[in-house]
Write a protein that holds these residues in place. Structure first.
Motif, PDB file in Angstrom:
ATOM      1  N   UNK A 260      -3.861 -32.977 -34.322  1.00  0.00           N
ATOM      2  CA  UNK A 260      -4.715 -31.605 -34.533  1.00  0.00           C
ATOM      3  C   UNK A 260      -4.534 -30.510 -33.306  1.00  0.00           C
ATOM      4  N   UNK A 261      -3.212 -30.879 -32.780  1.00  0.00           N
ATOM      5  CA  UNK A 261      -2.904 -29.718 -31.666  1.00  0.00           C
ATOM      6  C   UNK A 261      -2.110 -28.887 -32.091  1.00  0.00           C
ATOM      7  N   UNK A 262      -2.153 -27.540 -32.159  1.00  0.00           N
ATOM      8  CA  UNK A 262      -1.342 -26.317 -32.563  1.00  0.00           C
ATOM      9  C   UNK A 262       0.067 -26.663 -31.653  1.00  0.00           C
ATOM     10  N   UNK A 263       1.277 -26.578 -32.468  1.00  0.00           N
ATOM     11  CA  UNK A 263       2.370 -26.762 -31.860  1.00  0.00           C
ATOM     12  C   UNK A 263       3.311 -25.314 -31.922  1.00  0.00           C
ATOM     13  N   UNK A 264       4.166 -25.109 -31.052  1.00  0.00           N
ATOM     14  CA  UNK A 264       4.735 -23.769 -31.140  1.00  0.00           C
ATOM     15  C   UNK A 264       6.190 -23.885 -32.104  1.00  0.00           C
ATOM     16  N   UNK A 265       6.100 -24.315 -33.214  1.00  0.00           N
ATOM     17  CA  UNK A 265       6.991 -23.967 -34.276  1.00  0.00           C
ATOM     18  C   UNK A 265       6.302 -23.598 -35.493  1.00  0.00           C
ATOM     19  N   UNK A 266       7.152 -22.862 -36.233  1.00  0.00           N
ATOM     20  CA  UNK A 266       6.842 -22.598 -37.569  1.00  0.00           C
ATOM     21  C   UNK A 266       7.648 -23.418 -38.737  1.00  0.00           C
ATOM     22  N   UNK A 267       8.287 -24.198 -38.280  1.00  0.00           N
ATOM     23  CA  UNK A 267       9.000 -25.087 -39.140  1.00  0.00           C
ATOM     24  C   UNK A 267       8.397 -26.269 -39.300  1.00  0.00           C
ATOM     25  N   UNK A 268       8.115 -26.490 -40.826  1.00  0.00           N
ATOM     26  CA  UNK A 268       7.392 -27.772 -40.940  1.00  0.00           C
ATOM     27  C   UNK A 268       8.354 -29.025 -40.974  1.00  0.00           C
TER      28      UNK A 268
ATOM     29  N   UNK B 164      -1.434 -22.081 -23.662  1.00  0.00           N
ATOM     30  CA  UNK B 164      -1.613 -22.545 -22.318  1.00  0.00           C
ATOM     31  C   UNK B 164      -1.719 -24.061 -22.487  1.00  0.00           C
ATOM     32  N   UNK B 165      -1.934 -24.718 -23.344  1.00  0.00           N
ATOM     33  CA  UNK B 165      -1.898 -26.117 -23.729  1.00  0.00           C
ATOM     34  C   UNK B 165      -0.773 -26.551 -23.565  1.00  0.00           C
ATOM     35  N   UNK B 166       0.311 -25.971 -24.225  1.00  0.00           N
ATOM     36  CA  UNK B 166       1.878 -26.475 -24.092  1.00  0.00           C
ATOM     37  C   UNK B 166       2.310 -26.289 -22.965  1.00  0.00           C
TER      38      UNK B 166
ATOM     39  N   UNK C 147      -9.350 -30.785 -21.020  1.00  0.00           N
ATOM     40  CA  UNK C 147      -9.387 -29.781 -21.715  1.00  0.00           C
ATOM     41  C   UNK C 147      -8.872 -30.000 -23.117  1.00  0.00           C
ATOM     42  N   UNK C 148      -7.807 -30.764 -23.111  1.00  0.00           N
ATOM     43  CA  UNK C 148      -7.140 -31.006 -24.406  1.00  0.00           C
ATOM     44  C   UNK C 148      -7.060 -32.675 -24.837  1.00  0.00           C
ATOM     45  N   UNK C 149      -7.989 -33.258 -24.794  1.00  0.00           N
ATOM     46  CA  UNK C 149      -8.257 -34.967 -24.886  1.00  0.00           C
ATOM     47  C   UNK C 149      -7.346 -35.295 -25.984  1.00  0.00           C
ATOM     48  N   UNK C 150      -7.170 -34.678 -26.727  1.00  0.00           N
ATOM     49  CA  UNK C 150      -6.138 -35.239 -28.136  1.00  0.00           C
ATOM     50  C   UNK C 150      -4.666 -34.929 -28.145  1.00  0.00           C
ATOM     51  N   UNK C 151      -4.335 -34.573 -26.877  1.00  0.00           N
ATOM     52  CA  UNK C 151      -3.186 -34.378 -26.618  1.00  0.00           C
ATOM     53  C   UNK C 151      -2.335 -35.618 -26.190  1.00  0.00           C
ATOM     54  N   UNK C 152      -2.094 -36.511 -27.297  1.00  0.00           N
ATOM     55  CA  UNK C 152      -1.715 -37.748 -27.059  1.00  0.00           C
ATOM     56  C   UNK C 152      -0.512 -38.083 -26.098  1.00  0.00           C
ATOM     57  N   UNK C 153       0.481 -37.334 -26.083  1.00  0.00           N
ATOM     58  CA  UNK C 153       1.830 -37.736 -25.056  1.00  0.00           C
ATOM     59  C   UNK C 153       1.700 -37.522 -23.591  1.00  0.00           C
TER      60      UNK C 153
END
Length: 424
Positions: free
Chosen positions: A7-15, A85-87, A115-121
């Motif tokens: 559920x974390x937004x990621x910096x790519x527009x490529x599926x 900011x998260x990335x 702040x971002x507990x679901x950032x699993x890595x």
């Protein structure tokens, strides 16, 4: 902007890039094969996908390929300015880990996960006995690790990775019933996860179910790829149970084919420590180990860990150097012990030196001094049993058999009935 599997937004527009990245994360968390292939596929689909570069760097660190770590980290940093900011925080925490700044990385992980507990890595860095808490060298690390992972429960729920890591933390503090429920659920959700199979093996170990554990793990790992990062350690468990159930031919087969430095593709830390631990536990049980095996392992330890600093590695290197007769290398560990557990490293290395010289009483005193908090050295309860068994062996040789039996009746009662230490 797309979201990753957590559920974390990621910096790519490529599926395509996002999907390959998610697969890379899943394979990384499960110690499955082809982790790098997945992250590289994400990069090929979108060369500007910074977190895919970081994922690749993380896997290259496990495989001890520093040049590739540096290159991938450099790519991620070059792309960081346009990220969320998260990335950027993700890259910062990862960089601290990758550059060996463990204490700072641990702080950064706590701040990031708040702040971002679901950032699993990022959360993953502080889990497991080889993580930033496990290797922090601080007292009470088992309690801290359980507290850390427990606080994430509302964010991960029934996720297989979360339940695997929660089970491991529970096992290390003796919560076996709760651990079993979690590990069974995790295995049902992702039966391909080597980390989950590994923690299930620890459950068998703690429950003293040697034959059941050996049968389970032997069957599970039949199709496990030797290139996967946990292959070496999975087979260490197979070798250990083979020793403890009296199948010495299988134990030697594991040493020669599955975990030896000459053949293993695994992380050097596992290769060296697993081989040293299995060889020494074989000797403690009364088997003869040719000195040439120790000489080869001593040379490997010097090549991969030339400077003392990681206590868990130094402990096993000290055993290899002592048993091989490489006194100079052993004295370097004793004289130049460094890092957060340097006090323990020196104490234990002296113990193995005195043990080699058959100064049993002096060696026993050193191991006794380490007993109260040897959890700080890192590794699991199962791995640190080696220290308890070393102390027991010294007591037996020193004519204090009943004292050895009393010790193990408190720490590992199964060692008495299974003749894990010869002479008990």
């Amino acid at each position: 902007m797309l979201n990753d599997a957590y559920g974390n937004p990621v910096g790519t527009r490529s599926v395509e890039a996002r999907d390959a990245y998610d697969l890379g994360i899943s394979r990384f968390l499960g110690a499955e094969p082809r982790v790098s292939d997945s992250f590289e596929a994400a990069i090929n689909a979108d060369e500007g996908f910074a977190l895919a570069h970081i994922g690749l760097a993380r896997n290259m660190q496990l495989l001890a390929q520093p040049d590739r770590v540096k290159a991938s980290l450099g790519q991620a940093r070059a792309l960081a300015s346009g990220l969320s900011t998260r990335e950027r925080s993700h890259i910062n925490a990862s960089a601290l880990l990758l550059e060996g700044k463990a204490a700072a990385a641990r702080i950064a992980v706590y701040e990031h996960v708040e702040k971002w507990p679901a950032d699993v890595m990022i959360a993953q860095m502080c889990t497991s006995v080889f993580g930033l808490i496990g290797f922090s060298g601080l007292p009470g690390r088992e309690a801290e690790q359980l507290a850390f992972i427990s606080r994430l429960s509302q964010h991960y729920g029934d996720n297989w990775w979360f339940r695997t890591q929660l089970a491991f933390a529970q096992l290390e503090v003796g919560q076996l019933v709760a651990a079993q429920a979690n590990i069974e659920a995790a295995m049902a959700a992702n039966p391909k996860s080597a980390h989950t199979a590994h923690i299930r093996a620890h459950l068998y170990y703690e429950n003293m179910e040697d034959k059941e554990g050996l049968n389970y793990l032997t069957n599970w790992c039949e199709n496990y790829d030797p290139s996967a990062t946990l292959y070496n350690h999975i087979y260490w468990h197979v070798g250990l149970w083979s020793l403890e159930t009296g199948d010495f031919d299988k134990m030697w087969h594991v040493l020669d084919i599955n975990i030896s430095p000459e053949r293993s593709q695994g992380p050097p830390l596992n290769v060296m420590t697993d081989t040293a631990a299995l060889l020494f536990r074989a000797e403690l049980a009364g088997l003869k180990v040719p000195v040439e095996r120790w000489k080869k392992l001593s040379a490997y330890a010097l090549a991969k860990f030339p400077k003392p600093g990681l206590g868990f590695a130094d402990l096993h290197a000290a055993i290899a150097h002592a048993r091989s007769g490489n006194r100079d290398a052993l004295e370097v560990i004793i004289d130049c012990a460094d890092g957060p557990v340097s006090d323990l490293t020196k104490t234990l290395a002296i113990g193995y030196r005195e043990m080699e010289d058959e100064n049993w009483g002096i060696a026993a005193e050193q191991f006794c001094n380490a007993m109260r908090d040897h959890a700080r050295i890192g590794g699991s309860n199962a791995q640190r049993d080696l220290i308890d068994y070393s102390l027991a062996a010294c007591l037996v040789h020193d004519g204090r058999r009943q004292e050895a039996r009393t010790l193990l009746s408190i720490t590992r009662p199964q060692a008495i009935s299974k003749e894990i230490v010869a002479g008990l």
